[in-house]
Design a protein around this motif. Structure first.
Motif, PDB file in Angstrom:
ATOM      1  N   GLU A   2      -4.474   7.211  32.225  1.00 44.41           N
ATOM      2  CA  GLU A   2      -3.913   7.317  30.622  1.00 44.41           C
ATOM      3  C   GLU A   2      -2.623   6.014  30.549  1.00 44.41           C
ATOM      4  OE1 GLU A   2       0.534   8.883  30.159  1.00 44.41           O
ATOM      5  OE2 GLU A   2      -0.479  10.803  30.884  1.00 44.41           O
ATOM      6  N   ASP A   3      -2.841   5.133  31.582  1.00 39.06           N
ATOM      7  CA  ASP A   3      -1.932   4.264  31.940  1.00 39.06           C
ATOM      8  C   ASP A   3      -2.464   2.988  30.753  1.00 39.06           C
ATOM      9  OD1 ASP A   3       0.805   4.567  33.098  1.00 39.06           O
ATOM     10  OD2 ASP A   3      -0.927   4.258  34.443  1.00 39.06           O
ATOM     11  N   SER A  47      -2.941   3.071  27.170  1.00 41.06           N
ATOM     12  CA  SER A  47      -2.207   2.908  26.952  1.00 41.06           C
ATOM     13  C   SER A  47      -1.624   0.775  26.157  1.00 41.06           C
ATOM     14  CB  SER A  47      -0.533   3.030  26.602  1.00 41.06           C
ATOM     15  OG  SER A  47      -0.302   2.289  27.951  1.00 41.06           O
TER      16      SER A  47
END
Length: 84
Positions: free
Chosen positions: A58-59, A62
């Motif tokens: 997820e990091d 982004s």
């Protein structure tokens, strides 16, 4: 003074001039490193030492498109989100 270092120019030592990571942390609080399966950022908060923090999927998703594209091409990427 970022040019002062405790390292010498001995063989096998890098960064003896002391301008590498010291300079990075002058402009960035959490530099990211992405290289093949290694994906982490450094945090300077905490106990007064640098702590690597693994980046979860997820990091990584982004991050800016240019960073993702370069990493997907197999390049090693140093992403330096500038401090305020």
């Amino acid at each position: 003074d970022i040019s002062r270092s405790s390292k010498t120019q001995a063989g096998g030592t890098t960064g003896y001039k002391g301008v590498g990571w010291k300079s990075v942390f002058r402009v960035c609080e959490a530099p990211h490193v992405l290289s093949r399966n290694w994906r982490f950022k450094f945090s300077s908060s905490g106990l007064g030492m640098l702590t690597p923090i693994w980046l979860e999927d997820e990091d990584v998703r982004s991050l800016p498109k240019e960073v993702l594209d370069a990493h997907q091409r197999g390049e090693t990427v140093f992403y330096l989100p500038l401090a305020d």
